[in-house]
Write a protein that holds these residues in place. Sequence first.
Motif, PDB file in Angstrom:
ATOM      1  N   MET A  75      42.415  32.678  47.048  1.00  0.00           N
ATOM      2  CA  MET A  75      42.465  32.701  45.606  1.00  0.00           C
ATOM      3  C   MET A  75      43.751  33.403  45.177  1.00  0.00           C
ATOM      4  O   MET A  75      44.148  34.392  45.761  1.00  0.00           O
ATOM      5  N   LYS A  76      44.376  32.876  44.148  1.00  0.00           N
ATOM      6  CA  LYS A  76      45.630  33.459  43.682  1.00  0.00           C
ATOM      7  C   LYS A  76      45.398  34.824  43.060  1.00  0.00           C
ATOM      8  O   LYS A  76      44.348  35.125  42.516  1.00  0.00           O
ATOM      9  N   LYS A  77      46.442  35.638  43.150  1.00  0.00           N
ATOM     10  CA  LYS A  77      46.373  37.000  42.632  1.00  0.00           C
ATOM     11  C   LYS A  77      46.183  37.007  41.110  1.00  0.00           C
ATOM     12  O   LYS A  77      45.437  37.823  40.581  1.00  0.00           O
ATOM     13  N   GLU A  78      46.825  36.075  40.401  1.00  0.00           N
ATOM     14  CA  GLU A  78      46.713  36.034  38.950  1.00  0.00           C
ATOM     15  C   GLU A  78      45.292  35.734  38.510  1.00  0.00           C
ATOM     16  O   GLU A  78      44.808  36.272  37.511  1.00  0.00           O
ATOM     17  N   ILE A  79      44.600  34.878  39.245  1.00  0.00           N
ATOM     18  CA  ILE A  79      43.221  34.543  38.904  1.00  0.00           C
ATOM     19  C   ILE A  79      42.322  35.756  39.098  1.00  0.00           C
ATOM     20  O   ILE A  79      41.413  36.001  38.295  1.00  0.00           O
ATOM     21  N   LYS A  80      42.581  36.527  40.146  1.00  0.00           N
ATOM     22  CA  LYS A  80      41.783  37.735  40.374  1.00  0.00           C
ATOM     23  C   LYS A  80      41.987  38.742  39.254  1.00  0.00           C
ATOM     24  O   LYS A  80      41.036  39.370  38.797  1.00  0.00           O
ATOM     25  N   TYR A  81      43.225  38.905  38.803  1.00  0.00           N
ATOM     26  CA  TYR A  81      43.493  39.809  37.686  1.00  0.00           C
ATOM     27  C   TYR A  81      42.838  39.298  36.405  1.00  0.00           C
ATOM     28  O   TYR A  81      42.308  40.067  35.610  1.00  0.00           O
ATOM     29  N   PHE A  82      42.879  37.989  36.193  1.00  0.00           N
ATOM     30  CA  PHE A  82      42.251  37.403  35.009  1.00  0.00           C
ATOM     31  C   PHE A  82      40.742  37.632  35.026  1.00  0.00           C
ATOM     32  O   PHE A  82      40.150  38.021  34.015  1.00  0.00           O
ATOM     33  N   ILE A  83      40.124  37.416  36.181  1.00  0.00           N
ATOM     34  CA  ILE A  83      38.673  37.627  36.290  1.00  0.00           C
ATOM     35  C   ILE A  83      38.339  39.105  36.090  1.00  0.00           C
ATOM     36  O   ILE A  83      37.403  39.445  35.364  1.00  0.00           O
ATOM     37  N   GLY A  84      39.102  39.999  36.715  1.00  0.00           N
ATOM     38  CA  GLY A  84      38.862  41.429  36.554  1.00  0.00           C
ATOM     39  C   GLY A  84      39.041  41.878  35.116  1.00  0.00           C
ATOM     40  O   GLY A  84      38.241  42.664  34.587  1.00  0.00           O
ATOM     41  N   GLY A  85      40.083  41.394  34.466  1.00  0.00           N
ATOM     42  CA  GLY A  85      40.319  41.747  33.067  1.00  0.00           C
ATOM     43  C   GLY A  85      39.251  41.197  32.143  1.00  0.00           C
ATOM     44  O   GLY A  85      38.785  41.879  31.228  1.00  0.00           O
ATOM     45  N   THR A  86      38.837  39.962  32.391  1.00  0.00           N
ATOM     46  CA  THR A  86      37.804  39.348  31.560  1.00  0.00           C
ATOM     47  C   THR A  86      36.475  40.085  31.706  1.00  0.00           C
ATOM     48  O   THR A  86      35.800  40.373  30.710  1.00  0.00           O
ATOM     49  N   VAL A  87      36.098  40.400  32.928  1.00  0.00           N
ATOM     50  CA  VAL A  87      34.858  41.143  33.153  1.00  0.00           C
ATOM     51  C   VAL A  87      34.947  42.523  32.500  1.00  0.00           C
ATOM     52  O   VAL A  87      33.987  42.993  31.873  1.00  0.00           O
ATOM     53  N   GLY A  88      36.102  43.165  32.610  1.00  0.00           N
ATOM     54  CA  GLY A  88      36.289  44.469  31.976  1.00  0.00           C
ATOM     55  C   GLY A  88      36.156  44.403  30.465  1.00  0.00           C
ATOM     56  O   GLY A  88      35.515  45.257  29.850  1.00  0.00           O
ATOM     57  N   VAL A  89      36.741  43.381  29.852  1.00  0.00           N
ATOM     58  CA  VAL A  89      36.665  43.233  28.397  1.00  0.00           C
ATOM     59  C   VAL A  89      35.228  42.962  27.959  1.00  0.00           C
ATOM     60  O   VAL A  89      34.737  43.553  26.995  1.00  0.00           O
ATOM     61  N   VAL A  90      34.538  42.090  28.673  1.00  0.00           N
ATOM     62  CA  VAL A  90      33.157  41.765  28.301  1.00  0.00           C
ATOM     63  C   VAL A  90      32.261  42.994  28.441  1.00  0.00           C
ATOM     64  O   VAL A  90      31.472  43.317  27.539  1.00  0.00           O
ATOM     65  N   LEU A  91      32.382  43.705  29.557  1.00  0.00           N
ATOM     66  CA  LEU A  91      31.571  44.915  29.748  1.00  0.00           C
ATOM     67  C   LEU A  91      31.927  46.007  28.738  1.00  0.00           C
ATOM     68  O   LEU A  91      31.048  46.695  28.219  1.00  0.00           O
ATOM     69  N   GLY A  92      33.210  46.158  28.457  1.00  0.00           N
ATOM     70  CA  GLY A  92      33.640  47.167  27.495  1.00  0.00           C
ATOM     71  C   GLY A  92      33.151  46.861  26.091  1.00  0.00           C
ATOM     72  O   GLY A  92      32.660  47.745  25.389  1.00  0.00           O
TER      73      GLY A  92
END
Length: 91
Positions: free
Chosen positions: A1-18
């Motif tokens: 999996m590309k690094k950008e996709i991992k950052y996007f998933i991590g950021g999206t999960v962080g925003v939703v949880l926050g």
Amino acid sequence: MKKEIKYFIGGTVGVVLGFTSAKIYHIWAMFYETEGLALEGVTSWDGGKPLWKTVNENPGTATFIITTLFLLVGLLFSYLLTKNEQQFRNK
């Protein structure tokens, strides 16, 4: 999996949880202000402004700050996982 996709998933999960955490806390703060002030003298201390008052007075700012903190944690988590995966592949 590309690094950008991992950052996007991590950021999206962080925003939703926050955002979810901020809204749940804001709901609690509203209920505490309307119903829980009768108990405030029993369990409170003097010094500084309570966080729930700040959240009730500035809900947009509080939501932004909490969501940003969770976004940073999600991105940091993605970075650490990516770094760990790269170290694992190099062995």
